[in-house]
Motif scaffolding. Structure first.
Motif, PDB file in Angstrom:
ATOM      1  N   HIS A  68     -31.418   7.572  -6.763  1.00 23.40           N
ATOM      2  CA  HIS A  68     -30.363   8.412  -7.363  1.00 23.40           C
ATOM      3  C   HIS A  68     -30.524   9.870  -6.927  1.00 23.40           C
ATOM      4  O   HIS A  68     -31.449  10.562  -7.366  1.00 23.40           O
ATOM      5  CB  HIS A  68     -30.430   8.309  -8.892  1.00 23.40           C
ATOM      6  CG  HIS A  68     -29.345   9.070  -9.581  1.00 23.40           C
ATOM      7  ND1 HIS A  68     -28.045   8.618  -9.648  1.00 23.40           N
ATOM      8  CD2 HIS A  68     -29.349  10.262 -10.216  1.00 23.40           C
ATOM      9  CE1 HIS A  68     -27.310   9.498 -10.308  1.00 23.40           C
ATOM     10  NE2 HIS A  68     -28.088  10.508 -10.660  1.00 23.40           N
ATOM     11  N   HIS A  70     -28.049  13.510  -5.567  1.00 17.54           N
ATOM     12  CA  HIS A  70     -26.733  14.119  -5.316  1.00 17.54           C
ATOM     13  C   HIS A  70     -26.836  15.063  -4.118  1.00 17.54           C
ATOM     14  O   HIS A  70     -27.354  16.189  -4.260  1.00 17.54           O
ATOM     15  CB  HIS A  70     -26.277  14.929  -6.531  1.00 17.54           C
ATOM     16  CG  HIS A  70     -26.093  14.129  -7.782  1.00 17.54           C
ATOM     17  ND1 HIS A  70     -24.850  13.761  -8.246  1.00 17.54           N
ATOM     18  CD2 HIS A  70     -26.985  13.640  -8.684  1.00 17.54           C
ATOM     19  CE1 HIS A  70     -24.985  13.086  -9.384  1.00 17.54           C
ATOM     20  NE2 HIS A  70     -26.273  12.992  -9.669  1.00 17.54           N
ATOM     21  N   HIS A 223     -23.853   7.210 -14.089  1.00 13.98           N
ATOM     22  CA  HIS A 223     -24.832   7.715 -15.047  1.00 13.98           C
ATOM     23  C   HIS A 223     -24.607   7.003 -16.383  1.00 13.98           C
ATOM     24  O   HIS A 223     -23.471   6.734 -16.753  1.00 13.98           O
ATOM     25  CB  HIS A 223     -24.643   9.213 -15.271  1.00 13.98           C
ATOM     26  CG  HIS A 223     -24.879  10.059 -14.053  1.00 13.98           C
ATOM     27  ND1 HIS A 223     -23.872  10.381 -13.168  1.00 13.98           N
ATOM     28  CD2 HIS A 223     -26.001  10.636 -13.574  1.00 13.98           C
ATOM     29  CE1 HIS A 223     -24.378  11.138 -12.198  1.00 13.98           C
ATOM     30  NE2 HIS A 223     -25.661  11.310 -12.418  1.00 13.98           N
ATOM     31  N   HIS A 262     -30.697   7.071 -15.446  1.00 13.52           N
ATOM     32  CA  HIS A 262     -31.230   7.600 -16.712  1.00 13.52           C
ATOM     33  C   HIS A 262     -31.483   6.566 -17.821  1.00 13.52           C
ATOM     34  O   HIS A 262     -32.627   6.231 -18.083  1.00 13.52           O
ATOM     35  CB  HIS A 262     -30.384   8.767 -17.229  1.00 13.52           C
ATOM     36  CG  HIS A 262     -30.177   9.826 -16.202  1.00 13.52           C
ATOM     37  ND1 HIS A 262     -31.237  10.450 -15.580  1.00 13.52           N
ATOM     38  CD2 HIS A 262     -29.060  10.328 -15.607  1.00 13.52           C
ATOM     39  CE1 HIS A 262     -30.798  11.308 -14.690  1.00 13.52           C
ATOM     40  NE2 HIS A 262     -29.471  11.252 -14.681  1.00 13.52           N
ATOM     41  N   ASP A 313     -32.756  12.640  -8.417  1.00 13.81           N
ATOM     42  CA  ASP A 313     -31.606  13.245  -9.094  1.00 13.81           C
ATOM     43  C   ASP A 313     -31.434  14.723  -8.781  1.00 13.81           C
ATOM     44  O   ASP A 313     -31.118  15.510  -9.664  1.00 13.81           O
ATOM     45  CB  ASP A 313     -31.674  13.021 -10.622  1.00 13.81           C
ATOM     46  CG  ASP A 313     -30.340  13.302 -11.304  1.00 13.81           C
ATOM     47  OD1 ASP A 313     -29.298  13.288 -10.618  1.00 13.81           O
ATOM     48  OD2 ASP A 313     -30.335  13.550 -12.529  1.00 13.81           O
TER      49      ASP A 313
END
Ligand code: GUN
Ligand code: FE
Length: 421
Positions: A68, A70, A223, A262, A313
Motif C-alpha cells: 500500500h 501512494h 482503505h 489499515h 502508505d
C-alpha cells in the motif's frame, strides 16, 4: 523469455511460514527460468557449470512487497504529521494530488518516486495514483521501465472532496475504463480498481466499479477502518450498510483479489467477513503512528489466517523503506500489547519479516519466499552490524534490517529472475 539457470551465493534467508525463517550460510540460491529451483549448501551435481554470482558475506533475501503506497504523495512525506487523517487529507494530500493534472510535474515526481522505489528493498508494490489518467499512464510507463512488478490504480472520487478533485460518477467510470484499456500495453504493470475510500465514493460509483471488476476480472484496493472519525463518518454516510466493510462488499468489491489498507477498528463481523472473503489487509504501522490512527490487531489477523502484508502508505508513512515497516510493525504491536490488549502477544521479528515478504507477496502469487517454484524476487544487501559480526545468522538478518536506514545501498536486485541492478 527463457532465462538460463544461474546461482547466487551468500548468506541466504527466507520465510517458510509466518513463524519460521530459514537461514543458510554461504549457500547457493539456484534460479531457473525466473523461478527458484532451491537453496543448497553445496551445489548439486546437476547444476555444475552454471554461472555463479558470489556475493561473499552479503545477505540474500526475498524482495519485499509494499502492499500500500501512494505515488503522488511522494513530495510531501515527512510533513503534516501533527494532523489526524481527515485534516491531513484536506491540508496536505488533496492540494498535492491536484497537481497531477500537470504532466510535467507528474513526470518529475514519478521519476523520483520510481528511482527511490527501485533502489529500496521493494520488488513488488501495489500503488495508488491520483484521479488523473494521463499522469497515471506516465507513472505506469516509468514503473514498467524500472523492471519492478506492480499494480497501479487510477483513484476514484466523486463526493466529499474538494471541487478540483471531484469527478462526476460518469466521468470517473469512463476514465477508469480508459485506464483499464490503456493498461493492456504493459507487461509488468497491471491495473487495479481504486475507490479512494467510502467517504469519497458514492453508491453509484461503487456499483459501477463492481461491474467493471466483473467485466475485466480486476483486483481492488482501498482503505478500511483507519481512523475513529472516518469510521463514524462512514456510519453516517451509509446507514443501510451493516458496517464499513459492507460498503465495499455489497458491490462485490471484496474478495481474494482485494487489498484493504489499515483495518485498525474492525468490528467482529467485519473481521470475519475479511477472513471469509480471503481479502488482504495492508498493515501500515508508520502511517498509523503518524496520523495517530491507532494500532491494528495484526496478531489477531495472523492467528485467524487472514491474508496480511505490510505497506509504507506514503506519505502518511514518511519512509519508503520496507525494512522500516518491518521494525515499526514489531514496535507498534508492543504498544498494542502493553496498552490495548495484553491477551495478544506482540509480533515477532519473524512474523513481521514474513508479512513483508511472503504475506504481501501472496497477492502476486508464489512470491516472497525461496521455496522451490517461487518467483525469484531477490535482494542482496551488505551486512550491517556494530563492528562485530554476530555469530548467529538470524541475528545478522535482524540487525541488518533494523540498522539499515532509508538510503541503504543494496548490492543487487532481481525481479522474477531478471537483474535490475
Ligand atoms: N484514506 C483516504 N485517502 C487516504 C490517503 O491518501 N492516505 C491514507 N493514509 N488514508 C486515506
Ligand atoms: Fe493509504
Amino acid at each position: 523469455m527463457k532465462q538460463k539457470t544461474f546461482a547466487l551465493r551468500g548468506n541466504i534467508f527466507y520465510s517458510t511460514d509466518s513463524k519460521n525463517i530459514k537461514a543458510h550460510e554461504k549457500s547457493y540460491l539456484v534460479i531457473s527460468d525466473g523461478k527458484v529451483e532451491g537453496v543448497f549448501e553445496t551445489l548439486p551435481e546437476k547444476f555444475s557449470g552454471i554461472e555463479i554470482k558470489d556475493y561473499g558475506e552479503d545477505l540474500i533475501m526475498p524482495g519485499m512487497t509494499d502492499l500500500h503506497v501512494h505515488a503522488p504523495q511522494f513530495p510531501f512525506r515527512g510533513l503534516g504529521m501533527d494532523l489526524e487523517l481527515l485534516d491531513w487529507l484536506n491540508t496536505y494530500t488533496f492540494p498535492e494530488e491536484k497537481k497531477y493534472k500537470n504532466l510535467e510535474y507528474a513526470g518529475q515526481v514519478y521519476d523520483a518516486f520510481t528511482e527511490a522505489l527501485t533502489a529500496s528493498p521493494t520488488t513488488r508494490a501495489v500503488i495508488f495514483s491520483s484521479i488523473h489518467v494521463p499522469a497515471t499512464k506516465i507513472l505506469m510507463d516509468k514503473l514498467e521501465a524500472s523492471g519492478l512488478i506492480t499494480y497501479v490504480g487510477k483513484v476514484n472520487m466523486d463526493r466529499n472532496s474538494p471541487e478540483y478533485l471531484t469527478e462526476t460518477t460518469e466521468q470517473s467510470l469512463r476514465d477508469t475504463e480508459i485506464f483499464i484499456n490503456e493498461a493492456k500495453n504493459y507487461r509488468r504493470t497491471r491495473p487495479i480498481l481504486t475507490p479512494r475510500f467510502t467517504p469519497s465514493c458514492s453508491d453509484e460509483l461503487m456499483k459501477g466499479l463492481g461491474e467493471l471488476k466483473k467485466k475485466y476480472n480486476l483486483p481492488v484496493q482501498s482503505h478500511l477502518s483507519e481512523n475513529p472519525s472516518e469510521v463514524e463518518w462512514v456510519r453516517e454516510l451509509c446507514p443501510d450498510s451493516k458496517n464499513y466493510a459492507d460498503t465495499y462488499d455489497r458491490y462485490g468489491l471484496l474478495d481474494e483479489k482485494t487489498i484493504m489498507a489499515h483495518c485498525v477498528f474492525l468490528k467482529d463481523d467485519e473481521f470475519e467477513l475479511m477472513a471469509e472473503r480471503k481479502a488482504f489487509i495492508a498493515h501500515c504501522p508508520q502511517s498509523n503512528m503518524n496520523l495517530a490512527s491507532g494500532v491494528a490487531p495484526v496478531k489477531r489477523f495472523l492467528l485467524r489466517g487472514i491474508n496480511v502484508g505490510l505497506g509504507t502508505d506514503l506519505a502518511a508513512g514518511a519512509s519508503l523503506s520496507m525494512f522500516r515497516a518491518v521494525a515499526d510493525a514489531v514496535g507498534v504491536s508492543k504498544l498494542r500489547w502493553r496498552f490495548i490488549n495484553n491477551e495478544q502477544k506482540p509480533l515477532t521479528f519473524n512474523e513481521a519479516f514474513y508479512m513483508a515478504t511472503m504475506g504481501g507477496g501472496k497477492f502476486f502469487g508464489a512470491v516472497g519466499s525461496f521455496l522451490p517454484g517461487y518467483e525469484a524476487d531477490v535482494i542482496v544487501m551488505p551486512e550491517r552490524n556494530s563492528g562485530v559480526r554476530r555469530e548467529h545468522l538470524l541475528e545478522r538478518l535482524e540487525q541488518s534490517i533494523y540498522l539499515s536506514d532509508e538510503n541503504v545501498k543494496l548490492t543487487a536486485k532481481y525481479v522474477k529472475g531478471e537483474k535490475i541492478f
